[in-house]
Design a protein around this motif. Structure first.
Motif, PDB file in Angstrom:
ATOM      1  N   ALA A 369      16.102 101.310  27.256  1.00 58.76           N
ATOM      2  CA  ALA A 369      16.844 100.911  26.058  1.00 58.76           C
ATOM      3  C   ALA A 369      15.959 100.174  25.068  1.00 58.76           C
ATOM      4  O   ALA A 369      16.263 100.119  23.869  1.00 58.76           O
ATOM      5  CB  ALA A 369      18.034 100.038  26.449  1.00 58.76           C
ATOM      6  N   THR A 388      21.656 106.516  23.049  1.00 57.40           N
ATOM      7  CA  THR A 388      23.028 106.043  23.268  1.00 57.40           C
ATOM      8  C   THR A 388      23.301 105.853  24.754  1.00 57.40           C
ATOM      9  O   THR A 388      23.883 104.848  25.177  1.00 57.40           O
ATOM     10  CB  THR A 388      24.041 107.034  22.663  1.00 57.40           C
ATOM     11  OG1 THR A 388      23.733 107.256  21.291  1.00 57.40           O
ATOM     12  CG2 THR A 388      25.457 106.498  22.798  1.00 57.40           C
ATOM     13  N   ARG A 391      21.378 102.821  26.253  1.00 59.17           N
ATOM     14  CA  ARG A 391      21.928 101.560  25.741  1.00 59.17           C
ATOM     15  C   ARG A 391      23.243 101.230  26.434  1.00 59.17           C
ATOM     16  O   ARG A 391      23.476 100.077  26.832  1.00 59.17           O
ATOM     17  CB  ARG A 391      22.125 101.670  24.226  1.00 59.17           C
ATOM     18  CG  ARG A 391      22.558 100.364  23.581  1.00 59.17           C
ATOM     19  CD  ARG A 391      22.558 100.455  22.068  1.00 59.17           C
ATOM     20  NE  ARG A 391      23.523 101.430  21.566  1.00 59.17           N
ATOM     21  CZ  ARG A 391      23.198 102.594  20.999  1.00 59.17           C
ATOM     22  NH1 ARG A 391      21.925 102.938  20.879  1.00 59.17           N
ATOM     23  NH2 ARG A 391      24.148 103.409  20.562  1.00 59.17           N
ATOM     24  N   ASP A 395      23.794  97.918  28.815  1.00 58.58           N
ATOM     25  CA  ASP A 395      24.714  96.817  28.481  1.00 58.58           C
ATOM     26  C   ASP A 395      25.965  96.803  29.371  1.00 58.58           C
ATOM     27  O   ASP A 395      26.814  95.925  29.242  1.00 58.58           O
ATOM     28  CB  ASP A 395      25.102  96.838  26.993  1.00 58.58           C
ATOM     29  CG  ASP A 395      25.956  98.041  26.578  1.00 58.58           C
ATOM     30  OD1 ASP A 395      26.565  98.697  27.451  1.00 58.58           O
ATOM     31  OD2 ASP A 395      26.028  98.333  25.366  1.00 58.58           O
TER      32      ASP A 395
END
Length: 492
Positions: A369, A388, A391, A395
């Motif tokens: 990421a 995408t 990430r 998270d």
């Protein structure tokens, strides 16, 4: 379907009388006169029917006061196939327990991961398995302890710690209670073996026969990412990212087991490493049930009869596989390996492999990421898809793990840019472990269908494949095997 088979007394009795190894791990036989429990295939003379009771798990036997048979060693049975082909709460809980979550995070941690209360989880596990999460985790600790006692020269105190026991006394008491021998007596029963390298273990991974290794190891070897995976001296080898450290595993197919050689930086990772390797090789599958269903289709029957026992090659790291699925979109196997190898060299964590050519752990989502997507040698739209995905994995808004709800994960993946049905279903099949995942748009599947006289358009093929449920992921393996691609052949 054999769910709850231990309730079918006549069927269990027949399996025990015939010493049918296909039922090992499905249920356990407890003998009232000797107070021992066995696998159905135990070579001892079967006791009288009135002296047998049947239980769904080793933990349930132990809770009822039975100890493990020294002859058939029921704790070394293959795991129940139920936890691989089901997606309900009990199956997801069992996958997490096998992955060591209760030992690391306790029952509250298990509950948080599953999104249920501890009381709900206790009630459902007790109802189906006759034991709660603590007892199931304890049975796994006992199995790990026996494995370490018998395959290493580690001091008993280190074994107790590595197996997850809170104290030496608890370790001693549990081993004596489960195996009717002290830890020292367990070790003394075995012939002395030659010393292995520090942290190295050699063990056997059992499975239900038949097992066809061709597509299983062929797929893993043909798609191996340099530095992370390799085929060497008849073994598939790879690095492992584990809760307490890292490891390297070598897996070699044998006639009646998979030979497993593990090198771990922290012995506490042993049960997790074994669980993940078994899952990757689909060793807890029930090939008789799978192949029996697929044989009902006259088109698939000859493929099954020619090479029965195909497994679905899976993964040891769900997030890693999702990343690799994106790297493999609309490119050749060789190109996907090249893309992945570049990421590994630039962002993977280095490891030392004293026995081969492995160099890195596959990069964690957090590391990926942080990279600049513009540096990736791929089309702009795929860079967006990649960025995408990593990430969301980093998270925590997207979690792919053994406890994942398959349909929820599918929906979350489909909501990401660049994720179509093929990418989602290949992740569902090989990362999430859905045995009914199907790839009607896959070029290899469409070619195979056409060659066999099956419908080749996705909609028509999906309708035709309804008869293969709930094992369509296995049908995919048989269809792929009609091609001459390297994924279908055991490397030489």
């Amino acid at each position: 379907m054999r769910n709850g088979m231990h309730h079918d007394r006549e069927r269990c009795l027949r399996a025990v009388r015939s010493k049918d190894a296909r039922f090992d791990g499905w249920f356990f036989t407890a003998v009232l006169t000797t107070r021992i429990y066995c696998r159905p295939s135990c070579p001892a003379v079967p006791p009288k029917p009135e002296n047998m009771t049947f239980h769904p798990s080793a933990a349930a036997c132990q809770q009822a006061g039975f100890r493990a048979c020294k002859r058939c060693r029921p704790d070394t049975s293959p795991g129940s196939p139920e936890w691989n082909h089901r997606a309900d709460l009990v199956a997801r809980a069992m996958r997490l327990i096998a992955d060591g979550v209760v030992d690391r995070e306790g029952v509250p941690g298990l509950a948080v991961r599953l999104g249920y209360s501890t009381r709900q989880i206790e009630r459902q596990l007790l109802g189906e398995l006759g034991a709660g999460p603590l007892a199931l985790a304890r049975a796994q600790r006992a199995q790990t302890a026996r494995l370490l006692i018998e395959t290493t020269a580690l001091p008993m105190a280190e074994i107790a710690f590595a197996a997850g026991f809170s104290s030496i006394r608890t370790f001693n008491d549990t081993v004596r209670e489960v195996f009717a021998l002290s830890p020292s007596e367990l070790r003394d029963r075995l012939p002395r073996t030659t010393a292995m390298a520090p942290g190295a273990l050699s063990l056997r991974l059992p499975f239900r026969a038949p097992l066809n290794p061709d597509n299983l190891f062929g797929h893993l070897a043909a798609t191996a990412v340099p530095g992370v995976e390799e085929w060497r001296d008849g073994a598939y080898r790879r690095t492992l990212r584990l809760p307490f450290g890292h490891g390297i595993v070598a897996l070699t197919p044998q006639a009646d087991h998979i030979a497993c050689r593990l090198t771990l930086s922290d012995m506490r990772d042993l049960p997790v490493a074994i669980s993940r390797c078994r899952r990757m090789l689909d060793l807890d599958a029930d090939p008789v049930a799978v192949d029996g269903q697929l044989r009902t289709d006259p088109v698939l029957a000859p493929l099954v009869d020619k090479a029965p026992g195909r497994r679905v090659p899976r993964t040891v790291d769900e997030a890693e596989f999702a990343v690799r699925a994106v790297l493999g979109q609309q490119v050749s196997t060789a190109a996907a390996r090249t893309h992945a190898a570049r990421l590994v060299t630039a962002h993977g964590e280095p490891v030392h492999d004293r026995e081969g050519g492995l160099t890195h752990l596959f990069p964690a989502p957090e590391a990926l990421a942080a990279l600049d997507p513009a540096t990736l040698a791929m089309p702009r739209t795929r860079r967006t898809t990649f960025a995408t995905l990593v990430r969301r994995l980093a998270d925590g808004s997207l979690h792919l793990g053994v406890e994942s709800d398959w349909e929820d994960s599918r929906a979350r993946l489909l909501s990401l840019p660049g994720f179509g049905p093929w990418t989602v279903d290949v992740i569902a099949m090989r990362a999430l472990g859905d045995p009914d995942a199907f790839l009607p748009t896959d070029l290899g599947i469409r070619r195979a269908a056409q060659g066999l006289g099956l419908p080749s358009t996705p909609a028509a093929l999906t309708a035709r494949a309804a008869a293969w449920r709930p094992w369509r992921a296995y049908a995919v393996q048989y269809l792929w095997a009609t091609d001459g691609h390297p994924i279908n052949f055991l490397p030489v």
